[in-house]
Design a protein around this motif. Structure first.
Motif, PDB file in Angstrom:
ATOM      1  N   ILE A 288       0.811  -1.219   0.000  1.00 13.03           N
ATOM      2  CA  ILE A 288       0.000   0.000   0.000  1.00 13.03           C
ATOM      3  C   ILE A 288       0.842   1.265   0.000  1.00 13.03           C
ATOM      4  O   ILE A 288       0.615   2.190  -0.784  1.00 13.03           O
ATOM      5  CB  ILE A 288      -0.940   0.031   1.227  1.00 13.03           C
ATOM      6  N   MET A 289       1.828   1.321   0.889  1.00 13.86           N
ATOM      7  CA  MET A 289       2.524   2.577   1.122  1.00 13.86           C
ATOM      8  C   MET A 289       3.785   2.724   0.257  1.00 13.86           C
ATOM      9  O   MET A 289       4.518   3.693   0.384  1.00 13.86           O
ATOM     10  CB  MET A 289       2.885   2.686   2.605  1.00 13.86           C
ATOM     11  N   SER A 290       4.029   1.742  -0.617  1.00 15.12           N
ATOM     12  CA  SER A 290       5.150   1.844  -1.546  1.00 15.12           C
ATOM     13  C   SER A 290       4.678   2.525  -2.832  1.00 15.12           C
ATOM     14  O   SER A 290       3.507   2.879  -2.970  1.00 15.12           O
ATOM     15  CB  SER A 290       5.700   0.452  -1.850  1.00 15.12           C
ATOM     16  N   ALA A 295       1.846  -1.285  -5.217  1.00 11.68           N
ATOM     17  CA  ALA A 295       0.858  -0.438  -4.546  1.00 11.68           C
ATOM     18  C   ALA A 295      -0.479  -0.480  -5.282  1.00 11.68           C
ATOM     19  O   ALA A 295      -1.548  -0.518  -4.668  1.00 11.68           O
ATOM     20  CB  ALA A 295       1.369   0.992  -4.455  1.00 11.68           C
ATOM     21  N   ILE A 296      -0.419  -0.503  -6.618  1.00 11.94           N
ATOM     22  CA  ILE A 296      -1.640  -0.558  -7.434  1.00 11.94           C
ATOM     23  C   ILE A 296      -2.340  -1.902  -7.255  1.00 11.94           C
ATOM     24  O   ILE A 296      -3.557  -1.974  -7.063  1.00 11.94           O
ATOM     25  CB  ILE A 296      -1.305  -0.319  -8.925  1.00 11.94           C
ATOM     26  N   ILE A 297      -1.545  -2.979  -7.294  1.00 14.56           N
ATOM     27  CA  ILE A 297      -2.119  -4.325  -7.128  1.00 14.56           C
ATOM     28  C   ILE A 297      -2.728  -4.480  -5.731  1.00 14.56           C
ATOM     29  O   ILE A 297      -3.848  -4.978  -5.575  1.00 14.56           O
ATOM     30  CB  ILE A 297      -1.033  -5.404  -7.355  1.00 14.56           C
ATOM     31  N   GLY A 298      -1.992  -4.042  -4.690  1.00 17.33           N
ATOM     32  CA  GLY A 298      -2.494  -4.131  -3.320  1.00 17.33           C
ATOM     33  C   GLY A 298      -3.765  -3.328  -3.124  1.00 17.33           C
ATOM     34  O   GLY A 298      -4.726  -3.792  -2.508  1.00 17.33           O
ATOM     35  N   GLY A 299      -3.780  -2.111  -3.669  1.00 13.23           N
ATOM     36  CA  GLY A 299      -4.970  -1.268  -3.558  1.00 13.23           C
ATOM     37  C   GLY A 299      -6.162  -1.880  -4.271  1.00 13.23           C
ATOM     38  O   GLY A 299      -7.293  -1.834  -3.771  1.00 13.23           O
ATOM     39  N   LEU A 302      -7.570  -4.865  -2.153  1.00 15.78           N
ATOM     40  CA  LEU A 302      -8.287  -4.388  -0.963  1.00 15.78           C
ATOM     41  C   LEU A 302      -9.629  -3.770  -1.340  1.00 15.78           C
ATOM     42  O   LEU A 302     -10.659  -4.067  -0.730  1.00 15.78           O
ATOM     43  CB  LEU A 302      -7.435  -3.376  -0.200  1.00 15.78           C
ATOM     44  N   ALA A 303      -9.613  -2.892  -2.343  1.00 14.95           N
ATOM     45  CA  ALA A 303     -10.853  -2.214  -2.745  1.00 14.95           C
ATOM     46  C   ALA A 303     -11.853  -3.209  -3.325  1.00 14.95           C
ATOM     47  O   ALA A 303     -13.059  -3.108  -3.094  1.00 14.95           O
ATOM     48  CB  ALA A 303     -10.548  -1.112  -3.757  1.00 14.95           C
ATOM     49  N   ALA A 304     -11.346  -4.208  -4.078  1.00 12.23           N
ATOM     50  CA  ALA A 304     -12.243  -5.183  -4.698  1.00 12.23           C
ATOM     51  C   ALA A 304     -12.881  -6.111  -3.673  1.00 12.23           C
ATOM     52  O   ALA A 304     -14.000  -6.594  -3.866  1.00 12.23           O
ATOM     53  CB  ALA A 304     -11.473  -6.003  -5.734  1.00 12.23           C
ATOM     54  N   SER A 305     -12.185  -6.349  -2.566  1.00 12.94           N
ATOM     55  CA  SER A 305     -12.717  -7.288  -1.561  1.00 12.94           C
ATOM     56  C   SER A 305     -13.565  -6.594  -0.503  1.00 12.94           C
ATOM     57  O   SER A 305     -14.259  -7.264   0.268  1.00 12.94           O
ATOM     58  CB  SER A 305     -11.557  -8.023  -0.866  1.00 12.94           C
ATOM     59  N   PHE A 306     -13.547  -5.255  -0.472  1.00  7.49           N
ATOM     60  CA  PHE A 306     -14.227  -4.546   0.620  1.00  7.49           C
ATOM     61  C   PHE A 306     -15.744  -4.649   0.529  1.00  7.49           C
ATOM     62  O   PHE A 306     -16.419  -4.916   1.523  1.00  7.49           O
ATOM     63  CB  PHE A 306     -13.813  -3.075   0.646  1.00  7.49           C
ATOM     64  N   LEU A 307     -16.309  -4.450  -0.665  1.00  2.00           N
ATOM     65  CA  LEU A 307     -17.775  -4.458  -0.784  1.00  2.00           C
ATOM     66  C   LEU A 307     -18.390  -5.827  -0.493  1.00  2.00           C
ATOM     67  O   LEU A 307     -19.443  -5.895   0.153  1.00  2.00           O
ATOM     68  CB  LEU A 307     -18.206  -3.956  -2.163  1.00  2.00           C
ATOM     69  N   PRO A 308     -17.776  -6.935  -0.918  1.00  2.00           N
ATOM     70  CA  PRO A 308     -18.315  -8.242  -0.482  1.00  2.00           C
ATOM     71  C   PRO A 308     -18.325  -8.384   1.038  1.00  2.00           C
ATOM     72  O   PRO A 308     -19.276  -8.943   1.606  1.00  2.00           O
ATOM     73  CB  PRO A 308     -17.355  -9.240  -1.136  1.00  2.00           C
ATOM     74  N   GLY A 330       0.034   7.302  12.767  1.00  2.00           N
ATOM     75  CA  GLY A 330      -0.771   8.472  13.107  1.00  2.00           C
ATOM     76  C   GLY A 330      -1.860   8.771  12.097  1.00  2.00           C
ATOM     77  O   GLY A 330      -2.559   9.778  12.201  1.00  2.00           O
ATOM     78  N   SER A 331      -2.011   7.910  11.092  1.00  2.00           N
ATOM     79  CA  SER A 331      -3.064   8.088  10.087  1.00  2.00           C
ATOM     80  C   SER A 331      -3.405   6.718   9.508  1.00  2.00           C
ATOM     81  O   SER A 331      -2.683   5.739   9.729  1.00  2.00           O
ATOM     82  CB  SER A 331      -2.604   9.020   8.966  1.00  2.00           C
ATOM     83  N   ILE A 332      -4.509   6.650   8.755  1.00  2.00           N
ATOM     84  CA  ILE A 332      -4.973   5.371   8.211  1.00  2.00           C
ATOM     85  C   ILE A 332      -5.123   5.497   6.701  1.00  2.00           C
ATOM     86  O   ILE A 332      -6.111   6.035   6.200  1.00  2.00           O
ATOM     87  CB  ILE A 332      -6.312   4.952   8.850  1.00  2.00           C
ATOM     88  N   SER A 333      -4.141   4.999   5.949  1.00  2.00           N
ATOM     89  CA  SER A 333      -4.205   5.068   4.486  1.00  2.00           C
ATOM     90  C   SER A 333      -5.206   4.064   3.915  1.00  2.00           C
ATOM     91  O   SER A 333      -5.595   4.164   2.757  1.00  2.00           O
ATOM     92  CB  SER A 333      -2.824   4.820   3.877  1.00  2.00           C
ATOM     93  N   LEU A 334      -5.612   3.080   4.737  1.00  3.38           N
ATOM     94  CA  LEU A 334      -6.590   2.097   4.262  1.00  3.38           C
ATOM     95  C   LEU A 334      -7.935   2.737   3.918  1.00  3.38           C
ATOM     96  O   LEU A 334      -8.639   2.272   3.022  1.00  3.38           O
ATOM     97  CB  LEU A 334      -6.805   1.024   5.332  1.00  3.38           C
TER      98      LEU A 334
END
Length: 361
Positions: A288-290, A295-299, A302-308, A330-334
């Motif tokens: 995610i943070m790279s 980063a694109i594949i990880g994002g 995550l985004a594809a699995s969130f709605l299910p 100190g922050s949440i990039s997720l």
């Protein structure tokens, strides 16, 4: 229909108030545990005006939308009066449903049960912190050193939850695992105690040059350590109550349980949870943070699995991962990454709409 009428209809379709064991709510759903699933009229429950969707699970989720879930749940509690979940029939139903679930979904559901009651506090405290942080950054950028008193006031209101988050989680964990709630809170408090540094230095586990790299410091392992500690606490309490006489139970069980689990928490669970937590952060950093393809594949994953996960009410199980990120950075990039799921859903809906217009005739 008003909220009270919707609540009445829901209760009726759930098999009357006598069939209801537990009523809770999250941001968008009324969550109900029933004593006998066979008495629930799922077909007509789904068709009540104001009900968006019904998810059949060990906890029935009646989706009514943001803002309404709390109001309808409160109305249901008023109409049902005092209800009790201490019912053999309900327990058998619950265990029967759980036995059919995968271990992964079961774990996420238990985590959701722990963190859902904390969501209003997380939202309220988080927004106050965010507002204060934004203006603090603005004033700092302008070279202003003396911050207005209202910023300190907002930070005071918003910081209490996150400073003692482990205690709140410990109490909810104890309720979920069957331990004494107050003892669960104590296990959470132990993990953030300043005295941890004393033990760490005495045992040579403290890194003076980079304290965050220490094997043992206050908060090491974060919420993961609290989850493990309270789970063990629940087991220890149950074992102690089997062997300690009733007349000594009130005095000896809490003391011995705290002594055993507190020792394990400080010297074993926290260092272990710290390794797990650091591992999660490394995975986040890689995916995610790279920068670049990973980063694109990880994002995307995550985004594809969130709605299910959202559709079946398991999304709250991700909160421990948010807290790990918040503690470390100190922050949440997720959050923005998972929000892309909503953007993708809107795009998909727009595409279907355009396609439907073309083939309509």
């Amino acid at each position: 229909m008003d909220n009270q009428s919707i609540a009445k209809e829901i209760i009726e379709k759930l098999g009357s108030k006598d069939n209801i064991a537990v009523i809770n709510n999250c941001m968008t759903r009324v969550r109900v545990s029933v004593k006998n699933n066979d008495k629930v009229d799922f077909k007509n429950l789904d068709e009540i005006p104001g009900v968006i969707k019904v998810i059949k699970d060990d906890t029935i989720q009646v989706v009514v939308g943001p803002g309404k879930s709390k109001k309808i749940a409160d109305e249901m509690k008023k109409l049902c009066g005092e209800i009790s979940a201490n019912n053999d029939e309900w327990k058998k139903t619950k265990e029967s449903v759980k036995s059919k679930q995968s271990k992964f979904s079961s774990v996420l559901r238990r985590l959701a049960n722990i963190f859902i009651p904390l969501i209003p506090a997380i939202i309220g405290a988080g927004l106050l912190n965010g507002i204060a942080g934004y203006f603090q950054n603005v004033y700092t950028a302008e070279g202003i050193k003396d911050m207005p008193m209202w910023i300190t006031f907002f930070q005071t209101l918003g910081s209490g939850l996150f400073a003692y988050f482990a205690i709140f989680v410990g109490i909810n964990l104890a309720n979920e695992f069957g331990a004494t709630p107050a003892l669960g809170g104590v296990i959470g408090a132990i993990t953030i105690s300043g005295n941890i540094n004393i033990f760490s230095k005495a045992l040579g586990l403290y890194n003076a040059e980079v304290p965050l790299n220490s094997i043992l410091i206050p908060g090491k392992g974060g919420i993961i350590g609290v989850i493990i500690g309270v789970a063990i606490l629940a087991w220890v309490e149950k074992q102690l109550r089997k062997i300690i006489p009733d007349f000594l139970d009130t005095i000896l069980t809490p003391m011995i349980a705290l002594l055993i689990v507190g020792t394990l928490t400080i010297f074993a669970i926290m260092p272990f949870a710290g390794v797990v937590s650091d591992g999660i952060i490394k995975v986040f950093s890689f995916f995610i943070m790279s920068e670049g393809p990973m980063a694109i594949i990880g994002g995307f994953i995550l985004a594809a699995s969130f709605l299910p996960l959202l559709m079946v009410g398991l999304h709250h199980g991700l909160i421990p991962f948010y807290m790990v990120q918040l503690t470390q950075f100190g922050s949440i990039s997720l959050f923005p990454i998972l929000c892309m799921a909503g953007g993708g859903q809107i795009g998909g809906a727009a595409a279907i709409y355009i396609k439907a217009k073309k083939i309509k005739n």
